[in-house]
Design a protein around this motif. Structure first.
Motif, short mmCIF file in Angstrom:
data_model
loop_
_atom_site.label_atom_id
_atom_site.label_comp_id
_atom_site.label_asym_id
_atom_site.label_seq_id
_atom_site.Cartn_x
_atom_site.Cartn_y
_atom_site.Cartn_z
N PHE A 11 0.85 -1.19 0.00
CA PHE A 11 0.00 0.00 0.00
C PHE A 11 0.88 1.24 0.00
O PHE A 11 1.76 1.41 0.83
N ASP A 12 0.63 2.12 -0.95
CA ASP A 12 1.34 3.39 -1.09
C ASP A 12 0.33 4.49 -0.80
O ASP A 12 -0.52 4.80 -1.64
N ARG A 13 0.43 5.10 0.39
CA ARG A 13 -0.59 6.08 0.79
C ARG A 13 -0.60 7.30 -0.13
O ARG A 13 -1.67 7.82 -0.47
N GLU A 14 0.55 7.78 -0.54
CA GLU A 14 0.58 8.95 -1.42
C GLU A 14 -0.09 8.64 -2.75
O GLU A 14 -0.85 9.46 -3.29
N ARG A 15 0.17 7.46 -3.29
CA ARG A 15 -0.48 7.06 -4.54
C ARG A 15 -1.99 6.95 -4.35
O ARG A 15 -2.78 7.38 -5.21
N PHE A 16 -2.39 6.40 -3.21
CA PHE A 16 -3.82 6.27 -2.93
C PHE A 16 -4.48 7.64 -2.83
O PHE A 16 -5.55 7.87 -3.41
N LEU A 17 -3.88 8.56 -2.09
CA LEU A 17 -4.48 9.88 -1.91
C LEU A 17 -4.56 10.63 -3.25
O LEU A 17 -5.51 11.39 -3.48
N ALA A 18 -3.59 10.42 -4.13
CA ALA A 18 -3.64 11.05 -5.45
C ALA A 18 -4.82 10.50 -6.25
O ALA A 18 -5.54 11.26 -6.92
N LEU A 203 -7.84 0.20 -7.06
CA LEU A 203 -6.53 -0.43 -7.30
C LEU A 203 -5.46 0.18 -6.41
O LEU A 203 -4.56 -0.51 -5.94
N ALA A 204 -5.56 1.50 -6.17
CA ALA A 204 -4.57 2.16 -5.30
C ALA A 204 -4.71 1.72 -3.85
O ALA A 204 -3.77 1.88 -3.06
N ALA A 205 -5.87 1.18 -3.49
CA ALA A 205 -6.10 0.72 -2.11
C ALA A 205 -5.59 -0.69 -1.87
O ALA A 205 -5.60 -1.16 -0.72
N VAL A 206 -5.16 -1.39 -2.93
CA VAL A 206 -4.67 -2.76 -2.77
C VAL A 206 -3.48 -2.76 -1.81
O VAL A 206 -2.58 -1.93 -1.89
#
Length: 282
Positions: A11-18, A203-206
């Motif tokens: 999980f990449d939080r910055e990618r998810f938030l974007a 997908l970003a939440a995976v």
């Protein structure tokens, strides 16, 4: 077959938030963000609509977040204040600092959020796990709740074992090309697979480590303590549980109205938006 590389599972939080922000820009009407700090963490969400009127609070299902409510927010936001909460412990913008252990903690968390938002009484609309959250808080603090609308809520009857197989199948289908996803939405009765606008967020939440667990079934006494009006919509083709059994349990609600919706699965709001919109605006 779609293969997911191990690195994609982190999980990449910055990618998810974007991805979350991009979905907001593309799908949501003009809105404001809010945050409420409490003993379990910082709860964030989205607010839109007028300053006056009876507020509606939207509680999403497990594995989702407030962004997914964009059709309902558009529907209701012209006439009343709408608050869409990122459930603490799920993949959203909220940040959990302490564990939520059991129904009492869950109710205390949600009650604290309503208090922090200055909402003495609110209409709660919840789907799946969000439906359980709404029923659970109403059983403990009915004075905070004006009414409930719960969409295929878990917690009325035990979940089917095949529900977890369905979740895995939906997750695999979400990685497939668009034509396959949309066909799978019909095969699996999973309207969420047609939500192309939310796919990047999903997908970003995976890899997100959940801070919530499937709750226990609400007992008879808890259901009978919910004295506010409750509308229960159940998907006739729900993968989560048998709709007829769930309707029998919902009959314990003193002021409950129960409807089994033909052609709908667990993602009832997406499978039959016509029915849900009629209930919410009726």
């Amino acid at each position: 077959m779609v293969h997911v590389h191990h690195k994609d599972m982190r999980f990449d939080r910055e990618r998810f938030l974007a991805a979350y922000s991009a979905a907001l820009d593309a799908l949501w009407p003009p809105h404001a963000s809010f945050e409420v700090a409490g003993p379990f963490g910082v709860t964030r969400g989205l607010r839109l609509g007028p300053a006056t009127g009876e507020p509606v609070v939207l509680l999403h299902g497990w594995g989702s977040n407030a962004v997914a409510w964009y059709p309902t927010a558009r529907l209701l936001g012209d006439s009343r204040p709408v608050y869409a909460i990122d459930t603490l412990g799920d993949a959203g913008r909220s940040v959990q600092h302490a564990p939520i252990s059991g129904p009492d903690d869950s109710a205390a968390w949600l009650d604290g959020v309503l208090d922090g938002l200055g909402l003495d009484r609110a209409h709660l609309v919840g789907e799946s796990y969000g439906g359980w959250l709404a029923l659970n808080v109403a059983a403990r603090w009915p004075g905070r709740v004006a009414s409930l609308t719960v969409l295929d809520p878990i917690g009325l009857v035990p979940l089917r074992k095949r529900f977890y197989v369905w979740i895995v199948a939906c997750g695999s289908a979400a990685l497939a090309p668009r034509p396959v996803r949309h066909r799978a939405a019909t095969w699996l009765t999973a309207g969420a697979l047609r939500e192309d606008g939310l796919r990047r967020v999903s997908l970003a939440a995976v890899g997100f480590k959940q801070g919530i667990r499937p709750p226990a079934v609400l007992d008879d006494a808890s259901l009978r303590r919910i004295t506010v009006p409750v509308t229960v919509l159940l998907g006739a083709r729900s993968a989560a549980f048998d709709a007829v059994r769930a309707a029998d349990r919902a009959a314990l609600l003193p002021h409950g109205r129960v409807e089994i919706v033909p052609g709908a699965g667990h993602a009832l709001r997406l499978d039959r938006p016509d029915v849900v919109d009629r209930i919410l605006t009726g």
